[in-house]
Design a protein around this motif. Structure first.
Motif, PDB file in Angstrom:
ATOM      1  N   ILE A 194       0.817  -1.211   0.000  1.00  0.00           N
ATOM      2  CA  ILE A 194       0.000   0.000   0.000  1.00  0.00           C
ATOM      3  C   ILE A 194       0.853   1.265   0.000  1.00  0.00           C
ATOM      4  N   GLN A 218       3.970   0.640  -2.552  1.00  0.00           N
ATOM      5  CA  GLN A 218       3.385   0.228  -3.830  1.00  0.00           C
ATOM      6  C   GLN A 218       4.338  -0.679  -4.595  1.00  0.00           C
ATOM      7  N   THR A 223       0.112   3.092  -8.538  1.00  0.00           N
ATOM      8  CA  THR A 223      -0.744   4.236  -8.896  1.00  0.00           C
ATOM      9  C   THR A 223       0.027   5.550  -8.798  1.00  0.00           C
ATOM     10  N   SER A 259       0.105   9.580  -5.278  1.00  0.00           N
ATOM     11  CA  SER A 259      -1.330   9.374  -5.107  1.00  0.00           C
ATOM     12  C   SER A 259      -1.708   9.020  -3.676  1.00  0.00           C
ATOM     13  N   ILE A 260      -0.776   8.445  -2.910  1.00  0.00           N
ATOM     14  CA  ILE A 260      -1.090   8.035  -1.547  1.00  0.00           C
ATOM     15  C   ILE A 260      -1.496   9.240  -0.693  1.00  0.00           C
ATOM     16  N   ILE A 279      -5.148   9.848  -1.424  1.00  0.00           N
ATOM     17  CA  ILE A 279      -5.934   8.748  -0.848  1.00  0.00           C
ATOM     18  C   ILE A 279      -6.194   9.017   0.626  1.00  0.00           C
ATOM     19  N   THR A 320     -12.447  -0.404   0.432  1.00  0.00           N
ATOM     20  CA  THR A 320     -11.025  -0.268   0.756  1.00  0.00           C
ATOM     21  C   THR A 320     -10.666  -1.027   2.021  1.00  0.00           C
ATOM     22  N   ILE A 369      -8.105  -4.205  -4.291  1.00  0.00           N
ATOM     23  CA  ILE A 369      -7.952  -2.904  -3.625  1.00  0.00           C
ATOM     24  C   ILE A 369      -7.632  -1.747  -4.566  1.00  0.00           C
ATOM     25  N   TRP A 370      -7.187  -2.017  -5.767  1.00  0.00           N
ATOM     26  CA  TRP A 370      -6.691  -0.928  -6.610  1.00  0.00           C
ATOM     27  C   TRP A 370      -7.791  -0.035  -7.147  1.00  0.00           C
ATOM     28  N   LEU A 387      -8.754   2.458  -4.408  1.00  0.00           N
ATOM     29  CA  LEU A 387      -7.653   3.400  -4.183  1.00  0.00           C
ATOM     30  C   LEU A 387      -7.578   4.440  -5.305  1.00  0.00           C
ATOM     31  N   LEU A 391     -10.361   6.873  -4.538  1.00  0.00           N
ATOM     32  CA  LEU A 391     -10.015   7.751  -3.428  1.00  0.00           C
ATOM     33  C   LEU A 391      -8.963   8.783  -3.830  1.00  0.00           C
ATOM     34  N   THR A 392      -8.095   8.437  -4.765  1.00  0.00           N
ATOM     35  CA  THR A 392      -7.131   9.404  -5.287  1.00  0.00           C
ATOM     36  C   THR A 392      -7.871  10.572  -5.951  1.00  0.00           C
TER      37      THR A 392
END
Length: 232
Positions: free
Chosen positions: A16, A19, A34, A38-39, A42, A66, A87-88, A91, A94-95
């Motif tokens: 996560i 990545q 991603t 991007s985290i 998120i 998520t 999960i992608w 995510l 959420l980004t």
């Protein structure tokens, strides 16, 4: 059990936040899955949801998706990026949601849109340059079991021998490869486990990690990726 769960949490953390799962053919640690940036967005999306108690049913579903994905990931031993494919999608959502929240709050919206677009375009172009250059070599020389297998089989196909054998560790993926090559190339390669006594009338395709089990002093050999082609 506790130790295994802690190991799973560590692996999940790498997937996560870093990545990256140390499997070159799944992702690169330079760009992640991603893009590392991007985290940030998120987390903005998740934190905003809990602070403001967002009532939008769509947002709730993606947040639930998520956390259910994370829960599943904790209980998968040795999980990796493709095992956690579930999960992608949330995510990515959420980004975009995090970016939208920033866009709503800031004064210079157009500048923000141009800046974010520029950053992601640069990342996209850089990734493509990397992918078709050094990343290709990185994957090609990785531990992937199929590296060199096709080239080795194409090589032995044109050599007239009584029998063709492939020695490999127990992996279901090999059978798919071999069945396909046998059918497409009209060749009959058989699996062999015992490679201590080699027949000089046959050709053997042996994984590099198993080559020490074979006495090839009286044989010729050629190397294709992760495979030795052993023959008289």
């Amino acid at each position: 059990i506790i130790f295994q769960l802690l190991e799973n949490l560590k692996t999940l953390f790498n997937i996560i936040f870093k990545q990256y799962d140390y499997l070159e053919w799944n992702a690169t640690n330079i760009f992640g899955t991603t893009y590392h940036i991007s985290i940030i967005f998120i987390f903005i999306g998740i934190i905003y949801y809990f602070i403001k108690k967002e009532k939008n049913i769509g947002i709730k579903l993606f947040i639930l998706w998520t956390f259910l994905s994370l829960f599943v990931g904790v209980f998968i031993n040795g999980t990796n990026i493709n095992r956690l494919n579930i999960i992608w999608y949330p995510l990515l959502f959420l980004t975009v949601y995090g970016l939208y929240l920033i866009y709503k709050k800031i004064k210079y919206k157009r500048v923000f849109m141009v800046l974010i677009s520029f950053v992601y375009i640069i990342l996209f172009v850089s990734y493509n340059v990397f992918f078709y250059n050094s990343y290709y070599d990185e994957i090609n020389h990785s531990g992937c079991f199929s590296n060199g297998l096709k080239e080795g089989i194409l090589f032995v196909k044109n050599i007239d021998k009584e029998k063709y054998y492939l020695n490999f560790n127990n992996d279901g993926g090999f059978k798919i490869y071999i069945d396909t090559y046998n059918a497409v190339l009209n060749i009959d390669i058989k699996e062999i486990k015992d490679i201590k006594n080699l027949d000089k009338e046959s050709i053997y395709i042996v994984q590099k990690e198993n080559i020490d089990k074979v006495d090839i002093s009286e044989f010729k050999f050629y190397i294709y990726g992760n495979y030795y082609i052993v023959m008289n």
